[in-house]
Design a protein around this motif. Structure first.
Motif, PDB file in Angstrom:
ATOM      1  N   PHE A   1       2.060  -9.387 -18.818  1.00 21.73           N
ATOM      2  CA  PHE A   1       1.638  -8.247 -18.001  1.00 21.73           C
ATOM      3  C   PHE A   1       1.663  -8.600 -16.513  1.00 21.73           C
ATOM      4  O   PHE A   1       2.056  -7.790 -15.679  1.00 21.73           O
ATOM      5  CB  PHE A   1       0.236  -7.790 -18.403  1.00 21.73           C
TER       6      PHE A   1
ATOM      7  N   TYR B   1       3.852  -6.629 -13.752  1.00 21.30           N
ATOM      8  CA  TYR B   1       3.263  -6.031 -12.559  1.00 21.30           C
ATOM      9  C   TYR B   1       3.961  -6.540 -11.307  1.00 21.30           C
ATOM     10  O   TYR B   1       4.179  -5.789 -10.347  1.00 21.30           O
ATOM     11  CB  TYR B   1       1.764  -6.319 -12.490  1.00 21.30           C
TER      12      TYR B   1
ATOM     13  N   ILE C   1       3.869  -1.576 -19.843  1.00 23.37           N
ATOM     14  CA  ILE C   1       2.512  -1.767 -19.322  1.00 23.37           C
ATOM     15  C   ILE C   1       1.653  -0.516 -19.506  1.00 23.37           C
ATOM     16  O   ILE C   1       0.522  -0.469 -19.033  1.00 23.37           O
ATOM     17  CB  ILE C   1       2.523  -2.166 -17.829  1.00 23.37           C
TER      18      ILE C   1
ATOM     19  N   ILE D   1      -2.024  -0.850 -20.751  1.00 24.79           N
ATOM     20  CA  ILE D   1      -2.913  -1.479 -19.786  1.00 24.79           C
ATOM     21  C   ILE D   1      -3.289  -0.491 -18.678  1.00 24.79           C
ATOM     22  O   ILE D   1      -4.453  -0.398 -18.263  1.00 24.79           O
ATOM     23  CB  ILE D   1      -2.236  -2.730 -19.184  1.00 24.79           C
ATOM     24  N   ARG D   2      -2.322   0.272 -18.218  1.00 23.58           N
ATOM     25  CA  ARG D   2      -2.608   1.245 -17.163  1.00 23.58           C
ATOM     26  C   ARG D   2      -3.547   2.338 -17.650  1.00 23.58           C
ATOM     27  O   ARG D   2      -4.396   2.825 -16.905  1.00 23.58           O
ATOM     28  CB  ARG D   2      -1.306   1.861 -16.656  1.00 23.58           C
TER      29      ARG D   2
ATOM     30  N   ASP E   1      -7.166   1.536 -17.310  1.00 20.04           N
ATOM     31  CA  ASP E   1      -7.696   1.687 -15.952  1.00 20.04           C
ATOM     32  C   ASP E   1      -8.307   3.067 -15.763  1.00 20.04           C
ATOM     33  O   ASP E   1      -9.152   3.279 -14.892  1.00 20.04           O
ATOM     34  CB  ASP E   1      -6.569   1.449 -14.942  1.00 20.04           C
TER      35      ASP E   1
ATOM     36  N   GLN F   1      -3.650  -4.210 -10.842  1.00 17.56           N
ATOM     37  CA  GLN F   1      -3.327  -5.500 -11.449  1.00 17.56           C
ATOM     38  C   GLN F   1      -4.588  -6.363 -11.581  1.00 17.56           C
ATOM     39  O   GLN F   1      -4.771  -7.065 -12.574  1.00 17.56           O
ATOM     40  CB  GLN F   1      -2.274  -6.220 -10.608  1.00 17.56           C
TER      41      GLN F   1
ATOM     42  N   VAL G   1      -6.532  -5.398 -14.571  1.00 15.37           N
ATOM     43  CA  VAL G   1      -5.932  -5.884 -15.815  1.00 15.37           C
ATOM     44  C   VAL G   1      -6.525  -7.235 -16.202  1.00 15.37           C
ATOM     45  O   VAL G   1      -6.788  -7.509 -17.378  1.00 15.37           O
ATOM     46  CB  VAL G   1      -4.395  -6.000 -15.668  1.00 15.37           C
TER      47      VAL G   1
END
Length: 240
Positions: free
Chosen positions: A92, A96, A174, A177-178, A181, A222, A225
């Motif tokens: 990841f 990024y 990704i 993961i985003r 957020d 990032q 993450v």
């Protein structure tokens, strides 16, 4: 003896695009399941369970799972079905970094004298993000989707198709993961504010400023993450 003539093709006719196969549909659904936290790292399941849930045979399920295995999302367990793999945080980080390189390069092109810039795409972004606070969406899922489209559109508007293609691939990898957020409501207002600043800098052709703002925006994400825990993932599943 009559000679054969080649078959003539009617002008203007185009072949009808083929509908996606069942394997493709299963593949896309399982990727959505991961992105939307219906399947989270550590979850185990069998091909039969997926077949029954999606109403298809095991063959397209197996084909879809093999594709996801190649992409590093799942692994096969000996005599015990499949498992969603843990997050690979090192990968990841690398993705990024690649995303940052592509997007900052795109913004520099948008602020230059590039004749290939798609101004219609930029105007569409302005219509979403440069709105009064009372007109902002409060739907976390919607804003998460718009956020992904914002970054994809910035790159696409720069007029480099290969750059956009690579960026789409990074975005796919990704996405989960985003989305994490955006499990925090405070992230909505921050996203609106940060996107608006980037767009205004692009409007004014202030390339250095736009790059700095975009870099800070991506690096903030990032940094989040690095704080993600499996507990947060399970909370996101229950919240959905």
């Amino acid at each position: 003896m009559p000679t054969s003539t080649p078959a003539t093709r009617r002008p203007g006719r185009r072949s009808t695009p083929q509908p996606p196969s069942r394997s493709e549909l299963v593949y896309e659904q399982l990727k959505r399941d991961v992105a939307d936290f219906r399947l989270v790292p550590g979850d185990r399941f069998t091909e039969n369970e997926i077949s029954e849930r999606l109403g298809v045979s095991r063959t397209p399920v197996r084909e879809a799972l093999l594709r996801l295995q190649q992409e590093g999302l799942v692994e096969v367990l000996f005599r015990n079905g499949w498992r969603v793999l843990p997050f690979d945080f090192e990968k990841f980080e690398q993705l990024y970094d690649l995303r940052l390189v592509i997007e900052t390069a795109a913004v520099q092109r948008l602020c230059g004298d590039n004749p290939l810039v798609d101004h219609a795409r930029l105007e569409a972004l302005n219509a979403v993000w440069l709105v009064p606070a009372e007109q902002r969406s409060g739907d976390i899922r919607q804003v998460a989707q718009w956020d992904e489209e914002f970054h994809a559109s910035l790159v696409a508007a720069a007029g480099n198709a290969e750059m956009a293609r690579v960026h789409r691939d990074v975005t796919e990898r990704i996405r989960i993961i985003r989305r994490l957020d955006f499990t925090k409501p405070a992230r909505i207002d921050a996203t609106y504010e940060e996107h608006a600043k980037i767009l205004r800098a692009v409007q004014r052709k202030r390339g250095d400023q736009a790059v700095l703002l975009l870099r800070a925006h991506i690096e903030t994400s990032q940094a989040e993450v690095r704080k993600i825990t499996l507990h947060q993932v399970h909370l996101a599943r229950h919240a959905g």
